[in-house]
Scaffold this active site. Structure first.
Site, short mmCIF file in Angstrom:
data_model
loop_
_atom_site.label_atom_id
_atom_site.label_comp_id
_atom_site.label_asym_id
_atom_site.label_seq_id
_atom_site.Cartn_x
_atom_site.Cartn_y
_atom_site.Cartn_z
N CYS A 92 -3.86 9.83 1.78
CA CYS A 92 -2.98 8.80 1.42
C CYS A 92 -1.62 9.32 0.76
O CYS A 92 -0.39 9.31 1.31
CB CYS A 92 -3.65 8.03 0.30
SG CYS A 92 -4.80 6.95 0.78
N LYS A 105 0.59 -1.35 -0.02
CA LYS A 105 -0.01 0.06 0.01
C LYS A 105 0.74 1.44 0.00
O LYS A 105 0.49 2.35 -0.82
CB LYS A 105 -0.88 0.02 1.21
CG LYS A 105 -1.65 1.14 1.45
CD LYS A 105 -2.47 1.65 0.33
CE LYS A 105 -3.29 2.91 0.59
NZ LYS A 105 -4.58 3.17 -0.21
#
Length: 411
Positions: free
Chosen positions: A264, A210
Site C-alpha cells: 500500500c 484510499k
C-alpha cells in the site's frame, strides 16, 4: 446476496472471505494459485495473520467458505487482486482486467460487483468498460449516469497487517458507487458483515480517498526518515530528538526506519503522481526520500565495515514491518541486495517469519539463518525490521559485535 465470490485470496481477500463467511454468507474464494487454494481448503492460511487459521478452520469446516481456481456464478463479486506498478511507476491494472474477464461471462442482472483493490482514479470506470466489452448484452452503468442491469462500486480496504480480522469488521468503509443505487447495494452487502459505518460517495472520490490515506502516511514517514539522515550528519540521536520534539502539544513525528514497504504505502502514492504529475510535488518527493533510505542505511553499514576485513554482516529482518511475513516492496530486502552489491563482506539474513528466502535474495548466495546462528557468526549486526523477538536476544550475544540499528529496535 446469498452467494459471494472473492477474487484474490491474499492479504486482503482471504481475511475478508473468512469474515464474510463467518457472518453467515456462502463464500467462494477464487485464486489462480492452486497451492494456496489447496491450503485454504484444508482450513489453514497460506499467509501469517493472527487469528486467521482459527477462523478458517471454522468456516471451511462448516462449509461456509471454499476456495477454487475457477470462477462461479454469484450474487456478489468482490475483486481484491494485486495492483502493482509497471516500469516508470505507472499503475498496472492487468490483474483487475483479468478478474473482469473471468467473471464477465457469469454476471447476471442484479449482480453486485465491488472493486476493493487499491487503484488509480478512474479504475472503477475502467472495470465497467471491461465488463461492458465482454458483455454487450448487459446495460453496465456509467459514472453518475443511468442505472444499469448490474451494480458496480469501489470500496477500498482499510486494514493493518497483524490486526486484519478485527479491522475488516470494525473499520469504517468508504463506498463509491458508479451510481447511487450501486452505492446503496454495496452498503447493504457490507452491513451484513461489518460493524464500521459506511460512508457513501462516488467512485472517483473513494478511489482518491484510499490513495490519499496512504500518501498522508508516506509523507509523514518521509519526514521522519529525512530527519534521521539529517540528525546522523549533525551528530544528533534522532530518537531522542523525536521524543523531545513530540512533547510539543501539536507535534507528533513518527519513528524513522529502513524505508517504507508493503503493497500500500510504498505503491499507492505513485498512482496519484501518475494521475497528476505536475501537482503531486510533495507526494513525489516523499516517495523519493523513502525509496532512498535503504541506500542510506547501506552507506552507514559500509562505513562501519571499514574497520573489519571482509566481515560477516547479519541482516536482521526482511519483512516490511514487525512481526509479519510480508516481504512485498520491503526496504529491508532492498537493503540486503545493496549490501551484497557492495561486496564489503559476507551477508547473511535472519527472518523468523519465513521458511525460505525469496529468489531475488537466494540467487545472490545469501544464507537464511536463525537468530542464534546469525549472532554467532556475525561481526556486524544490522537491524532492518523491529521484530519483537529480536528485543529478547540475551545481552551476552551482543559482545564484540558492531551494531547498526536502522529501525529503532534498540532504542
Amino acid at each position: 446476496m446469498n452467494k459471494i465470490s472473492i477474487l484474490g485470496l491474499g492479504y486482503v481477500g482471504l481475511p475478508s472471505a473468512a469474515v464474510f463467511a463467518a457472518s453467515g454468507m456462502k463464500v467462494v474464494g477464487i485464486d489462480i494459485n492452486a497451492k494456496s487454494v489447496e491450503i485454504i481448503n484444508s482450513g489453514r492460511a497460506h499467509i501469517v495473520e493472527p487469528g486467521l487459521d482459527e477462523l478458517l478452520h471454522k468456516v471451511v469446516g462448516n462449509g461456509s467458505l471454499r476456495a477454487t481456481t475457477i470462477a462461479e456464478p454469484s450474487d456478489v463479486f468482490v475483486i481484491a487482486v494485486p495492483t502493482p506498478f509497471k516500469e516508470g511507476n505507472a499503475p498496472d491494472l492487468a490483474f483487475v482486467k483479468s478478474a473482469a474477464e473471468m467473471i464477465a461471462p457469469l454476471i447476471e442482472k442484479g449482480n453486485l460487483v465491488i472493486l476493493e483493490s487499491t487503484s488509480p482514479v478512474g479504475a472503477t470506470e475502467q472495470l465497467a468498460a471491461w465488463i461492458q466489452e465482454e458483455r454487450p448484452d448487459l446495460a453496465v452503468p456509467e459514472l453518475d449516469g443511468e442505472e444499469g442491469d448490474i451494480y458496480l462500486a469501489y470500496c477500498p480496504e482499510r486494514i493493518l497487517p497483524g490486526k486484519v480480522i478485527q479491522e475488516v469488521v470494525e473499520n469504517d468503509r468508504v463506498i463509491g458507487g458508479i451510481t447511487a443505487q450501486s452505492s446503496e447495494q454495496a452498503v447493504l452487502f457490507y452491513n451484513k458483515a461489518i460493524k464500521g459505518a459506511c460512508h457513501i460517495t462516488n467512485a472517483r472520490t473513494a478511489e482518491l480517498c484510499k490513495l490519499s490515506e496512504n500518501s498522508f502516511r508516506d509523507v509523514n514517514i518521509a519526514f521522519a526518515n529525512e530527519l534521521s539522515m539529517i540528525s546522523a550528519k549533525l551528530g544528533v540521536d534522532v530518537y531522542k530528538l523525536i521524543s523531545l520534539t513530540n512533547r510539543h502539544p501539536r507535534v507528533n513525528i513518527l519513528q524513522p526506519g529502513t524505508g517504507v514497504g508493503g503493497h500500500c504505502i510504498a505503491v499507492d502514492p505513485w498512482f496519484i503522481v501518475d494521475s497528476a504529475p505536475e501537482e503531486a510535488r510533495i507526494i513525489r518527493t516523499a516517495r523519493e526520500v523513502n525509496d532512498s533510505k535503504p541506500g542510506w542505511v547501506v552507506e552507514q553499514v559500509t562505513k562501519l565495515a571499514k574497520s573489519t576485513d571482509q566481515p560477516v554482516i547479519a541482516c536482521m529482518g526482511l519483512a516490511y514491518k514487525p512481526d509479519v511475513d510480508d516481504l512485498r516492496e520491503s526496504p529491508a530486502v532492498e537493503a540486503v541486495k545493496l549490501l551484497v552489491d557492495k561486496a564489503i563482506g559476507k551477508v547473511v539474513v535472519c527472518e523468523p517469519f519465513v521458511d525460505a528466502l525469496p529468489d531475488s535474495i537466494k540467487e545472490l548466495g545469501v544464507e537464511l539463518m536463525s537468530t542464534d546462528q546469525a549472532f554467532d557468526k556475525a561481526d556486524i549486526i544490522v537491524f532492518l525490521t523491529a521484530h519483537d523477538q529480536f528485543r529478547h536476544i540475551p545481552t551476552h550475544q551482543w559482545q564484540n559485535k558492531i551494531v547498526f540499528d536502522a529501525c529503532g529496535l534498540t532504542k
